[in-house]
Structure formats: structure tokens, C-alpha cells
Design an enzyme around this catalytic site. Sequence first.
Site, PDB file in Angstrom:
ATOM      1  N   ILE A 177      59.583   4.441 -21.076  1.00  0.00           N
ATOM      2  CA  ILE A 177      59.102   4.803 -19.741  1.00  0.00           C
ATOM      3  C   ILE A 177      60.129   4.433 -18.680  1.00  0.00           C
ATOM      4  O   ILE A 177      60.391   5.200 -17.758  1.00  0.00           O
ATOM      5  CB  ILE A 177      57.758   4.102 -19.426  1.00  0.00           C
ATOM      6  CG1 ILE A 177      56.708   4.428 -20.505  1.00  0.00           C
ATOM      7  CG2 ILE A 177      57.249   4.524 -18.042  1.00  0.00           C
ATOM      8  CD1 ILE A 177      56.351   5.882 -20.617  1.00  0.00           C
ATOM      9  N   ILE A 178      60.723   3.237 -18.800  1.00  0.00           N
ATOM     10  CA  ILE A 178      61.643   2.754 -17.763  1.00  0.00           C
ATOM     11  C   ILE A 178      62.993   2.365 -18.357  1.00  0.00           C
ATOM     12  O   ILE A 178      63.133   2.202 -19.573  1.00  0.00           O
ATOM     13  CB  ILE A 178      61.044   1.544 -17.008  1.00  0.00           C
ATOM     14  CG1 ILE A 178      60.984   0.315 -17.927  1.00  0.00           C
ATOM     15  CG2 ILE A 178      59.654   1.880 -16.466  1.00  0.00           C
ATOM     16  CD1 ILE A 178      60.570  -0.972 -17.212  1.00  0.00           C
ATOM     17  N   GLU A 221      64.527  -2.794 -23.177  1.00  0.00           N
ATOM     18  CA  GLU A 221      64.704  -2.001 -24.398  1.00  0.00           C
ATOM     19  C   GLU A 221      65.794  -0.945 -24.224  1.00  0.00           C
ATOM     20  O   GLU A 221      66.594  -0.705 -25.129  1.00  0.00           O
ATOM     21  CB  GLU A 221      63.382  -1.336 -24.791  1.00  0.00           C
ATOM     22  CG  GLU A 221      62.349  -2.281 -25.347  1.00  0.00           C
ATOM     23  CD  GLU A 221      62.779  -2.933 -26.653  1.00  0.00           C
ATOM     24  OE1 GLU A 221      63.386  -2.233 -27.493  1.00  0.00           O
ATOM     25  OE2 GLU A 221      62.505  -4.123 -26.829  1.00  0.00           O
ATOM     26  N   HIS A 272      53.463  -1.872 -18.792  1.00  0.00           N
ATOM     27  CA  HIS A 272      53.689  -3.127 -19.505  1.00  0.00           C
ATOM     28  C   HIS A 272      54.167  -4.216 -18.556  1.00  0.00           C
ATOM     29  O   HIS A 272      53.703  -5.356 -18.590  1.00  0.00           O
ATOM     30  CB  HIS A 272      54.721  -2.924 -20.622  1.00  0.00           C
ATOM     31  CG  HIS A 272      54.932  -4.141 -21.470  1.00  0.00           C
ATOM     32  ND1 HIS A 272      55.716  -5.203 -21.077  1.00  0.00           N
ATOM     33  CD2 HIS A 272      54.449  -4.466 -22.686  1.00  0.00           C
ATOM     34  CE1 HIS A 272      55.707  -6.134 -22.012  1.00  0.00           C
ATOM     35  NE2 HIS A 272      54.946  -5.709 -23.012  1.00  0.00           N
ATOM     36  N   VAL A 317      52.609   5.072 -25.915  1.00  0.00           N
ATOM     37  CA  VAL A 317      51.546   5.065 -26.915  1.00  0.00           C
ATOM     38  C   VAL A 317      50.423   4.145 -26.457  1.00  0.00           C
ATOM     39  O   VAL A 317      50.639   3.198 -25.709  1.00  0.00           O
ATOM     40  CB  VAL A 317      52.047   4.599 -28.302  1.00  0.00           C
ATOM     41  CG1 VAL A 317      53.125   5.534 -28.826  1.00  0.00           C
ATOM     42  CG2 VAL A 317      52.575   3.174 -28.254  1.00  0.00           C
ATOM     43  N   HIS A 373      48.265  -2.923 -26.245  1.00  0.00           N
ATOM     44  CA  HIS A 373      48.148  -3.152 -24.799  1.00  0.00           C
ATOM     45  C   HIS A 373      47.022  -2.317 -24.186  1.00  0.00           C
ATOM     46  O   HIS A 373      46.282  -2.788 -23.326  1.00  0.00           O
ATOM     47  CB  HIS A 373      49.473  -2.842 -24.099  1.00  0.00           C
ATOM     48  CG  HIS A 373      50.542  -3.839 -24.392  1.00  0.00           C
ATOM     49  ND1 HIS A 373      50.384  -5.186 -24.156  1.00  0.00           N
ATOM     50  CD2 HIS A 373      51.786  -3.688 -24.907  1.00  0.00           C
ATOM     51  CE1 HIS A 373      51.487  -5.827 -24.512  1.00  0.00           C
ATOM     52  NE2 HIS A 373      52.349  -4.942 -24.969  1.00  0.00           N
TER      53      HIS A 373
END
Length: 280
Positions: A90-91, A95, A151, A209, A213
Site C-alpha cells: 500500500i505504501i 517493506e 497498518h 489482504v 489485522h
Amino acid sequence: MNFYKNLKKGAVVAAHFGTTHEDTKEKTIDVINKKLKSEFQKLDFFEVYTSRIINRILSKKGINNLNTSQILEKLYKEGYQHVIVQPTYIINGTEMEALKREVEMFNDKFEDIRLGTPLLSNVDDYFNLIDIVEKDIPNLEEDKAIVLIGHGTNHPAFSVYPTLAYIARDLNKPIYVGTIDGYPTVDNVIKELKRDKKTKLVLMPLLFVAGDHAKNDIAEDWKNTLEENGFKVELNLKGLGEIEAIQEIYVEKAKILENTQPEDILLKKAEYAKGKKACH
């Protein structure tokens, strides 16, 4: 720059953080893998899970996935020279930074290796995401709002979340943004919702996904906290990767790499040092 020039043996690699939840994997990871494989028919398709933790858990179940370095080493040894790597992050956070570093380690082993970008990488991406979310949950009542929950991160990329919230507010959209572990917090979101007199909420993961969370932090912790503060809460627990328009964005980001070599800032600085004019 044509990626296929001098192509003899090429690959496209989908880089997923990964999940241990088969139900959400089938609706997200499996679907986008199929789309990338169909779109890049000149290339052989591979996937990686970049999370070492998830890979370790899956290995105990007999499911062995290669990580990024392992798959790139495999491709190198098997004679691949052209590689496109498209993340489904996403960002541009921790990662993505790790993925960039791993890919850079293999720059001199391939004739051409190109790395795509996460969902939120430029200004247009934010506007597109807000538009997609609004279409996915349309016709909200005046006192109802969508709360996107990501997250969160300690990486400087945490600014993605308040930026998304700012743009939604600037567009006068009933979309609010919070994080499980970071800023904005649930308290920040509650303050904004009460200020805007929102009483009914739809919680939606700002995650590719809908795994642990979504099922625990969002469906339980966030939902309970918001209800304790007087809000009526609905759950829309599907990962962003389940939305077709989001899937297409990732495919388009990968397709951009067919004709565009990602900018090398060191080469650019070298050109400036030789006298090329910089735009400021």
C-alpha cells in the site's frame, strides 16, 4: 526504454507481503497473480512472499515460498536477464525499502531489472483510491462515514495516512483514516468523527489482504472502541486487493515498466555534476 529490447528470457515477479489466511489469499493474491500472468504473456510468472514471518509459519504447514533474494538468485541461475518486480504494498514504507535494497543487490546480475511502485506513490494515486472507495460504498447518509484503517508504520512513510485523510477532507468526502499501529490513532479519528457529527460508520481495511489485522484489530479492537464511544458500526472486511479497480492499478503500475526505466537518482546527480540544468 523498451523492456523487451533484446529479450531472450524474461520474468515478471509479484511481490506480496503475504498471508496465512487462505480465504483472503484466494480473493486477492491469487486473483492479481492470474491477471499479471495473463497481461505479461511474453514473460514467465513468479511470486514471492516478502514477509519472513509469514513464510516461516507457512513452512511449518508444508508450504514453502521463496523470498525476494531467493527468487532473484533462482532466476539469475536459470538464465533470466529481464525481470519486472511488482509489489502489492500500500505504501512506500519499511517493506518497500527492504524490497528496493534486495532488488538493487541484483542490478549487476540482470541486463534489465525494473521495480514497480506501491498503491500510494504519487498524488493521483490518493485521488484514485478515494474515488474507488467511494464507489465501493456509495450513497452514504449524511451522518454516516467510511473509516479506512491501515497498518501504520514508524517509517517516515507514515505521512501517507494523514495525507490521505487530508485529501479526503479537502474533497469533502466522508472518508476518515486511522492506523492500527501509528498515526492517526483511533482517538484522533473519534475526535474528527464527533466534530463532523458522524454517528454511523463503515470500517474498511486499508490493507491489501484482510487477514489477522482485519479480523482482530479492526473487527474487534477498533469496532469495540468506536461502539463504546457511541458510534453505530458496520464492518466491510475485505482487503483492497479484492476490489477489481485496485487490482487493475497494480497491473497498470507493472505495465508502465515495459516502457519506463525507474529513475536512478545517482545517475541523475552525475548528470547535474557534468552541467545538466536542474529544475527548481
